[in-house]
Design an enzyme around this catalytic site. Structure first.
Site, mmCIF file in Angstrom:
data_model
loop_
_atom_site.group_PDB
_atom_site.id
_atom_site.type_symbol
_atom_site.label_atom_id
_atom_site.label_comp_id
_atom_site.label_asym_id
_atom_site.label_seq_id
_atom_site.Cartn_x
_atom_site.Cartn_y
_atom_site.Cartn_z
ATOM 1 N N ARG A 1 -4.024 10.427 4.364
ATOM 2 C CA ARG A 1 -2.796 11.167 4.631
ATOM 3 C C ARG A 1 -1.996 11.378 3.346
ATOM 4 O O ARG A 1 -1.353 12.411 3.150
ATOM 5 C CB ARG A 1 -1.978 10.373 5.653
ATOM 6 C CG ARG A 1 -0.559 10.856 5.885
ATOM 7 C CD ARG A 1 -0.520 12.048 6.769
ATOM 8 N NE ARG A 1 0.845 12.409 7.132
ATOM 9 C CZ ARG A 1 1.152 13.456 7.870
ATOM 10 N NH1 ARG A 1 0.218 14.236 8.347
ATOM 11 N NH2 ARG A 1 2.412 13.730 8.155
ATOM 12 N N LYS B 1 0.825 -1.210 0.000
ATOM 13 C CA LYS B 1 0.000 0.000 0.000
ATOM 14 C C LYS B 1 0.860 1.261 0.000
ATOM 15 O O LYS B 1 0.604 2.209 -0.757
ATOM 16 C CB LYS B 1 -0.907 0.015 1.234
ATOM 17 C CG LYS B 1 -1.656 1.323 1.462
ATOM 18 C CD LYS B 1 -2.491 1.275 2.716
ATOM 19 C CE LYS B 1 -1.747 1.715 3.943
ATOM 20 N NZ LYS B 1 -1.794 3.173 4.152
ATOM 21 N N ASN B 2 1.885 1.267 0.827
ATOM 22 C CA ASN B 2 2.700 2.472 0.974
ATOM 23 C C ASN B 2 3.626 2.720 -0.212
ATOM 24 O O ASN B 2 4.234 3.788 -0.299
ATOM 25 C CB ASN B 2 3.511 2.402 2.273
ATOM 26 C CG ASN B 2 2.624 2.525 3.495
ATOM 27 O OD1 ASN B 2 1.596 3.180 3.458
ATOM 28 N ND2 ASN B 2 3.010 1.871 4.578
ATOM 29 N N ASP C 1 4.587 0.538 12.076
ATOM 30 C CA ASP C 1 3.228 0.077 11.812
ATOM 31 C C ASP C 1 2.939 -1.295 12.402
ATOM 32 O O ASP C 1 1.769 -1.691 12.487
ATOM 33 C CB ASP C 1 2.963 0.044 10.303
ATOM 34 C CG ASP C 1 2.629 1.422 9.745
ATOM 35 O OD1 ASP C 1 2.764 2.403 10.495
ATOM 36 O OD2 ASP C 1 2.248 1.514 8.574
ATOM 37 N N MET D 1 7.351 6.819 17.708
ATOM 38 C CA MET D 1 7.050 7.848 16.723
ATOM 39 C C MET D 1 5.744 8.607 16.944
ATOM 40 O O MET D 1 5.668 9.802 16.700
ATOM 41 C CB MET D 1 7.053 7.230 15.325
ATOM 42 C CG MET D 1 8.426 6.705 14.919
ATOM 43 S SD MET D 1 8.506 6.134 13.221
ATOM 44 C CE MET D 1 8.223 7.658 12.333
ATOM 45 N N ASP E 1 -4.891 8.292 9.493
ATOM 46 C CA ASP E 1 -4.971 7.707 10.824
ATOM 47 C C ASP E 1 -4.800 8.750 11.918
ATOM 48 O O ASP E 1 -3.987 9.674 11.795
ATOM 49 C CB ASP E 1 -3.880 6.649 11.003
ATOM 50 C CG ASP E 1 -4.131 5.414 10.146
ATOM 51 O OD1 ASP E 1 -5.290 5.161 9.815
ATOM 52 O OD2 ASP E 1 -3.158 4.720 9.819
#
Length: 427
Positions: free
Chosen positions: A93, A22-23, A312, A334, A117
């Protein structure tokens, strides 16, 4: 609106194929705007986030055509730098990723603050700084306005190794005049995919996979056909699911080099797997016991920029740790709100002490009981799915839209693996 109903206590068993990352898909979709020639992308996951990105792309006047399962043809001959529609930008995002390509191609980009998110403060300063270094003018007044007469290569030191800021800077720099050096660049596999795609389009990027990227600007990019790599976040989620439910799974289509940080993290919980070619097998026979640090010290699983353990997956590891003998510290550095979902796990029976917004001490194994859960974000939502599949009795998970932003056909794929999960509509 939909919810998941899950009956826990059934180990998963079977085989699945990893979906595309996805990223990586999101910036690669945005990068297709950098040329007026046709771009074909393969292995695009069928999830909400990629759908939103393709809709934003089309709002600029580009054409996106589905030419097969997970494959898209993008044509951006005539695009206009209109403001991204509010309904789309607030969903994701990654809408900020259109700033770099639109600046490079049109000299202008307009957008509202991005959504995504809710996991804590997610600053955009690094994006603004990097684009300003390349010659852009940034105005912020309820929305973001980026303009540039010409982009010129620069020596850029990022104040944080932000993934999306690195991607924006790279996409702007490939069409900038002269050479750009980006130091403290993020280097995750999805950034490597983006850079490799851009090079396939005629860009000159070196240092791929390191934290120093060198980019020699070109005047024009051309067409390409590119395949997105596998999603190691999804793979890590299914590894955790198999171990936590005491099941077994074969995951096909993996990139083993991407899994090295995961193997180190899971080993601290006594979980491992075997690999054969581009497949891995997670056995139902696992140690499931924390491996203490030297001197019998409590082990720590902490995240960091690539090639460290992925942030993640800290939510996933927190749930898995509830089923492991021993104590472990989960240190998510983070985002200050990502760990707050553990309250729900504690209500289910987990032995977790939330020390502060970033650290949780987990002791196990614990017997979990079904509960009503609400997904706050993609990864915590998947962690809740795993918790529900471990738990005794039935659980109900609301706000599953957040989960499905990152996991393709999750219910169907879990049912194939033997999960007792149903998706229902609610008012």
């Amino acid at each position: 609106m939909h919810e998941y109903l899950i009956e826990g206590g059934f180990p998963i068993k079977g085989s699945i194929r990893a979906c595309g990352n996805k990223n990586a898909a999101l910036p690669c979709i945005a990068a297709a705007l950098l040329t007026d020639e046709t771009v074909i992308l393969h292995n695009i996951p069928e999830i909400e986030d990629t759908s939103v990105m393709l809709n934003i792309l089309q709002s600029f006047g580009a054409k996106a055509t589905n030419i097969g399962k997970h494959s898209w043809k993008i044509e951006a001959q005539n695009i206009q730098p209109v403001c991204i529609p509010s309904a789309l930008s607030k969903k994701i995002r990654a809408s900020i990723l259109f700033a770099g390509p639109m600046l490079a191609r049109c000299g202008k980009a307009e957008m509202l603050p991005p959504g995504g998110d809710v996991i804590g403060k997610r600053r955009l300063d690094t994006h603004f700084f990097a684009l300003e270094q390349l010659g852009a003018r940034v105005k912020i007044n309820g929305h973001f306005s980026f303009t540039a007469n010409k982009l010129i290569g620069a020596d850029i030191f990022l104040d944080e190794c932000s993934v999306t800021a690195t991607e924006n800077a790279v996409m702007a720099a490939v069409l900038a005049e002269g050479e750009t050096v980006i130091t403290n660049a993020a280097s995750e596999p999805h950034i490597q995919d983006l850079c490799n795609m851009l090079n396939a389009m005629g860009a000159h990027i070196s240092g791929i996979g390191s934290n120093i990227l060198k980019i020699s600007g070109v005047k024009k990019l051309h067409s390409c056909e590119f395949t997105i790599g596998p999603d190691y976040m999804e793979i890590g989620s299914f590894i955790g699911l198999a171990a936590a439910t005491k099941g077994s799974i074969t995951i096909e289509g993996v990139e083993n080099l991407d899994l090295r940080p995961l193997k180190t993290g899971f080993a601290k919980l006594g979980i491992t797997w075997t690999q054969e070619g581009d497949s891995i097998c997670v056995s139902s026979i696992q140690e499931m016991k924390t491996n203490a640090d030297v001197g019998t010290k409590i082990p720590k699983i902490d995240d960091s920029p690539w090639p460290g353990f992925p942030p993640d997956l800290t939510s996933i590891m927190t749930v898995v740790a509830t089923q492991v003998e021993g104590t472990v510290l989960i240190f998510e550095k983070m985002f200050e709100s990502r760990m707050f979902f553990v309250d729900k796990l504690i209500n289910m029976g987990a032995q977790i002490t939330l020390c502060d917004p970033h650290r949780a001490v987990v002791s196990g194994p614990s017997v979990l009981h079904g509960d009503h859960l609400v997904s706050p974000d993609v990864r915590a939502g998947m962690a809740m799915v795993i918790a529900a599949m471990i738990a005794h009795g039935e659980s109900r998970i609301s706000n599953v839209y957040q989960i499905e932003r990152g996991y393709e056909n999750l219910v169907e794929r879990l049912r194939v693996l033997g999960a007792h999960i149903t998706k229902i509509s609610v008012e």
